[in-house]
Enzyme design. Structure first.
Site, PDB file in Angstrom:
ATOM      1  N   GLU A   1       0.832  -1.203   0.000  1.00 14.18           N
ATOM      2  CA  GLU A   1       0.000   0.000   0.000  1.00 14.18           C
ATOM      3  C   GLU A   1       0.869   1.256   0.000  1.00 14.18           C
ATOM      4  O   GLU A   1       0.540   2.246  -0.648  1.00 14.18           O
ATOM      5  CB  GLU A   1      -0.910   0.002   1.237  1.00 14.18           C
ATOM      6  CG  GLU A   1      -2.016  -1.035   1.173  1.00 14.18           C
ATOM      7  CD  GLU A   1      -3.031  -0.704   0.098  1.00 14.18           C
ATOM      8  OE1 GLU A   1      -2.702  -0.862  -1.105  1.00 14.18           O
ATOM      9  OE2 GLU A   1      -4.143  -0.302   0.440  1.00 14.18           O
TER      10      GLU A   1
ATOM     11  N   THR B   1      -4.235   7.500  -5.970  1.00 11.35           N
ATOM     12  CA  THR B   1      -4.372   7.595  -4.514  1.00 11.35           C
ATOM     13  C   THR B   1      -3.377   8.621  -3.979  1.00 11.35           C
ATOM     14  O   THR B   1      -3.706   9.415  -3.087  1.00 11.35           O
ATOM     15  CB  THR B   1      -4.144   6.212  -3.866  1.00 11.35           C
ATOM     16  OG1 THR B   1      -5.074   5.307  -4.444  1.00 11.35           O
ATOM     17  CG2 THR B   1      -4.355   6.240  -2.376  1.00 11.35           C
TER      18      THR B   1
HETATM   19  N1  HSE Z   1      -7.707   5.526   3.447  1.00  9.38           N
HETATM   20  C1  HSE Z   1      -7.079   5.653   2.165  1.00  9.38           C
HETATM   21  C2  HSE Z   1      -7.375   7.034   1.612  1.00  9.38           C
HETATM   22  C3  HSE Z   1      -7.578   4.591   1.256  1.00  9.38           C
HETATM   23  O1  HSE Z   1      -8.515   7.487   1.763  1.00  9.38           O
HETATM   24  O2  HSE Z   1      -6.478   7.669   1.061  1.00  9.38           O
HETATM   25  C4  HSE Z   1      -6.974   4.574  -0.098  1.00  9.38           C
HETATM   26  O3  HSE Z   1      -7.664   3.626  -0.901  1.00  9.38           O
END
Ligand code: HSE
Length: 310
Positions: free
Chosen positions: A128, A181
């Protein structure tokens, strides 16, 4: 030589108010990896899923997961990974987390389960971090453990599985808008005004209370995000109007799925989720934006082995 075949499900992070701390696992949709361990010291990744992936293995989330696992257990091995099925990257349903979870879980199985659930999640978080530039487990933990998961704390990692009351379905729409992201995290301010923090932790508490008591109304009205959504919704054309239509159609809540641009509606019945899915589809059709819609059950099943060869 030993080989495992592993399935890891899609997931939705944040559940509205739980930025980086709450996520849920979905049914059936996910990644499938085959991982072979043999004598030696190296890593190969072969992609037969048909979904384009980085050619350089250092750009693949599986690499840091495998490396951190081997480092944690202090062993060397030749690891050969085949990506058999893959959630499309950027679809907003935890594509990188599914690969990371499958890799971490599969490695642990291959080596006789030396790591605890928390340590396996920590390995998956390495993937991640490569994908998003941040260590968060709100996709990886539900993908590994199934159900709805709270990450109460990161230092040390404290993961709590929450009850999934009734039959929850999610309609998820993936509009073809490019937002990484990383980008969606970088636009967030570094501090939160006190009045917004108060609203957010009230909602997180309400969501947890609603899940434990099975109070569907409380769950729906708690899934409000005043921390990330105000900044991220600008990436999603007509977000507020879409939510109005979705809530009128009987969904409990509609939020950005993880960092977006995918958006999901949580419903307490499959019919309502299908109706929400149609509304989402026509919303983006009317804007001339291609999209895919999935209607998927929230699942208590996490990552699992689907085959072992010795
Ligand atoms: N919690 C993370 C965000 C998840 O909102 O950036 C990314 O998929």
């Amino acid at each position: 030589m030993k080989k495992v075949r592993v399935f890891a499900p899609a997931s939705i992070a944040n559940m509205g108010c739980g930025f980086d701390v709450i996520g849920l696992a979905l049914d059936e949709v996910g990644d499938v990896l085959e991982i072979t361990m043999s004598e030696g010291d190296g890593l190969t990744i072969n992609n037969v899923s048909g979904v384009p992936m980085p050619e350089d293995i250092n750009g693949n989330v599986i690499t840091p997961v495998v490396r951190s696992f081997l480092q944690k257990i202090g062993q060397k091995a030749q690891i050969d990974v085949t990506i058999c099925e893959k959630i499309y990257p950027g679809s907003g349903i935890g594509s990188s987390a599914a690969s990371s979870a499958a890799a971490a879980y599969g490695m642990n199985e291959l080596f006789g389960c030396p790591l605890s659930d928390e340590e396996v999640v920590m390995c998956a978080m390495e993937g991640e971090n490569l994908a998003s530039g941040g260590y968060h487990a709100d996709n990886a933990a539900p993908a590994l453990l199934g159900g709805i998961v709270l990450i109460r704390g990161y230092e040390p990692l404290d993961i709590i599985q929450l009850p999934v009351p009734g039959n929850f379905y999610c309609s998820v729409v993936h509009p073809h808008i490019c937002v990484s992201t990383k980008e969606a995290r970088e636009i967030l301010p570094k501090s939160v005004p006190m009045h917004n923090a108060v609203r957010q932790w009230g909602n997180v508490g309400g969501l947890i209370a609603g899940l434990y008591s099975g109070n569907i109304g409380l769950i729906g009205r708690s899934m409000k995000d005043v921390v990330a959504e105000p900044y991220r919704k600008s990436f999603i054309p007509g977000f507020d109007e879409l939510r109005e239509k979705i809530l009128e159609a009987g969904a409990l809540a509609m939020n950005i799925s993880g960092s977006g641009p995918s958006t999901f509606a949580l419903c307490d019945h499959r019919d309502k989720a299908e109706r929400a899915g149609k509304i989402m589809q026509s919303h983006f059709d009317a804007l001339g934006i291609d999209c895919e819609v999935y209607v998927v059950k929230v699942s208590n099943k996490g990552t699992k082995l689907t085959g072992v060869t010795i």
